[in-house]
Design an enzyme around this catalytic site. Structure first.
Site, mmCIF file in Angstrom:
data_model
loop_
_atom_site.group_PDB
_atom_site.id
_atom_site.type_symbol
_atom_site.label_atom_id
_atom_site.label_comp_id
_atom_site.label_asym_id
_atom_site.label_seq_id
_atom_site.Cartn_x
_atom_site.Cartn_y
_atom_site.Cartn_z
ATOM 1 N N HIS A 107 0.816 -1.219 0.000
ATOM 2 C CA HIS A 107 0.000 0.000 0.000
ATOM 3 C C HIS A 107 0.850 1.270 0.000
ATOM 4 C CE1 HIS A 107 0.388 -0.177 4.535
ATOM 5 N NE2 HIS A 107 0.439 1.127 4.372
ATOM 6 N N ASP A 142 0.093 -7.669 1.448
ATOM 7 C CA ASP A 142 0.516 -6.268 1.559
ATOM 8 C C ASP A 142 2.039 -6.133 1.549
ATOM 9 O OD1 ASP A 142 0.181 -3.531 1.671
ATOM 10 O OD2 ASP A 142 0.029 -3.461 3.854
ATOM 11 N N GLY A 214 3.373 6.292 8.286
ATOM 12 C CA GLY A 214 4.743 6.512 7.797
ATOM 13 C C GLY A 214 5.679 5.392 8.208
ATOM 14 N N ASN A 215 5.309 4.650 9.271
ATOM 15 C CA ASN A 215 6.072 3.461 9.654
ATOM 16 C C ASN A 215 5.785 2.286 8.726
ATOM 17 O OD1 ASN A 215 6.094 4.488 12.929
ATOM 18 N ND2 ASN A 215 7.875 3.374 12.168
ATOM 19 N N SER A 216 4.719 2.375 7.963
ATOM 20 C CA SER A 216 4.319 1.262 7.093
ATOM 21 C C SER A 216 5.467 0.836 6.188
ATOM 22 C CB SER A 216 3.134 1.677 6.214
ATOM 23 O OG SER A 216 1.970 1.813 6.976
ATOM 24 N N LEU A 271 -6.993 -25.134 -3.341
ATOM 25 C CA LEU A 271 -7.735 -26.361 -3.055
ATOM 26 C C LEU A 271 -9.113 -26.337 -3.708
ATOM 27 C CD1 LEU A 271 -7.926 -29.053 -1.532
ATOM 28 C CD2 LEU A 271 -8.661 -27.766 0.495
ATOM 29 N N GLY A 272 -9.781 -25.174 -3.675
ATOM 30 C CA GLY A 272 -11.075 -25.064 -4.327
ATOM 31 C C GLY A 272 -12.259 -25.326 -3.424
ATOM 32 N N VAL A 273 -12.157 -24.874 -2.168
ATOM 33 C CA VAL A 273 -13.309 -24.945 -1.263
ATOM 34 C C VAL A 273 -13.569 -23.567 -0.682
ATOM 35 C CG1 VAL A 273 -12.967 -27.360 -0.627
ATOM 36 C CG2 VAL A 273 -11.873 -25.572 0.730
#
Length: 428
Positions: A107, A142, A214-216, A271-273
């Site tokens: 982000h 992220d 800003g720490n992100s 897996l498809g569930v």
């Protein structure tokens, strides 16, 4: 007598452990070593033309042949030159190799046309700026991997083993809060394995080390100087730190970085569930002793799960020996499974244990991760739970006087003597 009493008080006030070893709370030497590898990241986004479709305007004049035709033409022509505003953002990152690979949050750099990486050196010569190239990104975790080109070796930090973290371990956060530049805060690991609803693969480290806007993208270090997490989010009502910050574990970072370097994008198993949380009430209605596992609410046709014999109503307890204690454990475990590998599923079907073999395939962009099912009714769901459901659309929100942001489903019917009726759910 008074002087003696004050002296005794002063002696009992001093912490014996601190008096014996003041270095227990002094991180100066460690910070001096780590700071050169932590960078500030600034981005710029150029103005872009806003298309008619984005404004909800039709391509053709809906008033053609009427007296209003020229008015609409003048109105729409005035909007043809509209542009988005240029945007700038500030964040943090950490260099993870001497040849210039940098990790940050997705982000922080998402949609950026220009990315600049700035070092916080102790001298003016070491405070250099470099343009960075986006190598790849992982929006679900992220994370983004950047690359800067330079002739010499860069200071970098090692990614540690986040699985070794324990609640109570001391940690340091270094970053660029509010654009102030290199700032250090300290705290402890407050919790592990946090699910904050950010995505299907949530597995955050919670810390009380102060993390602010800003720490992100900045690193969370252990006292050995290893990166154990990438700071990503905070829980706050004021916009500032409330002592509840969240970091992406370093082992997740290592896996994603390796995949981006090799493939240019993250590679995850599928897996498809579609699964849901197994509550005590659901467990009782299904005749189960406890509420451990992930309840299969839907099996995607022709998926690995369908081909392996998984059925709606199964409770998945483990995959390749990795316990699935709750719904959130399944997407992470499946995502980390090797592509095209055989996997053993341990399930409960009608209360009886069963082992199934499935072949894990690669998750494509247009396939949903193992997640809660779409909010709609089906004969199977009605039979098992006694609920007839309808998606909460704009018409229903208006009729029920609900806020536009509210999401969910509306109960349209409840079958008599069903688990839903026993739980107290009602129509509406």
């Amino acid at each position: 007598m008074l002087a003696l009493l004050l002296l005794l008080v002063s002696f009992t006030y001093v912490s014996p452990s601190y008096a014996a070893n003041p270095a227990l709370v002094d991180y100066a030497e460690l910070v001096e070593k780590l700071t050169p590898a932590v960078v500030n990241i600034s981005t710029k986004t150029k103005p872009k033309k806003i298309e008619r479709q984005q404004l909800g305007l039709p391509e053709e004049n809906p008033f053609a042949g009427t007296p209003f035709e020229p008015f609409f033409e003048q109105f729409s022509q005035g909007l043809d030159n509209l542009q988005t505003f240029p945007r700038e953002s500030l964040g943090s990152g950490v260099v993870i190799s001497a040849d210039g690979y940098v990790v940050t949050n997705n982000h922080v750099v998402e949609g950026a046309d220009e990315i600049i990486v700035k070092f916080n050196g102790a001298t003016k010569a070491s405070r250099k700026e470099y343009p960075a190239k986006l190598v790849g990104r992982d929006s679900k975790n992220d994370l983004s991997l950047l690359k800067i080109e330079t002739t010499g070796s860069l200071p970098y930090a090692n990614l540690g083993d986040s699985d070794q973290l324990k609640v109570g371990n001391a940690v340091l956060a270094i970053g660029n809060p509010f654009g102030l530049g290199g700032t250090v805060t300290s705290g402890i690991v407050s919790a592990l394995g946090r699910n904050i609803g950010q995505g299907p693969y949530d597995d955050f480290i919670q810390t009380d080390a102060a993390i602010n806007p800003g720490n992100s993208g900045g690193p969370l270090f252990n006292v050995a100087g290893e990166v154990v997490g990438i700071n990503s989010a905070i829980y706050t009502r004021s916009g500032g730190s409330n002592g509840i910050g969240f970091a992406i574990p370093a082992n997740t970072v290592k896996m994603v970085v390796g995949q981006i370097k090799q493939h240019g994008h993250p590679v995850r198993g599928w897996l498809g569930v579609k699964v849901q949380q197994l509550t005590p009430e659901l467990a009782t209605s299904l005749g189960l002793k406890d509420d451990v596992g992930a309840l299969v609410a839907e099996v995607v046709p022709n998926s690995p799960a369908a081909q392996g014999g998984v059925q709606t109503g199964d409770v998945i307890l483990s995959l390749n020996g990795h316990a699935i204690a709750e719904m959130a454990d399944l997407p992470r475990t499946v995502a980390e499974a090797p592509i095209n590998s055989k996997a053993t599923l341990s399930v409960l079907r009608n209360g009886k244990p069963l082992a199934l073999t499935v072949t894990i395939t690669e998750l494509k962009d247009d396939e949903a991760a193992e997640a809660p099912p779409a909010p709609e009714s089906s004969p199977d769901a009605l039979e098992k739970t006694g609920l007839a459901l309808r998606p909460l659309d704009a018409t229903l929100r208006e009729r029920l006087n609900l806020p536009p942001s509210l999401r969910g489903v509306v109960v349209e019917g409840v079958k008599r003597d069903s688990p839903a009726a026993t739980s107290g759910l009602q129509r509406g």
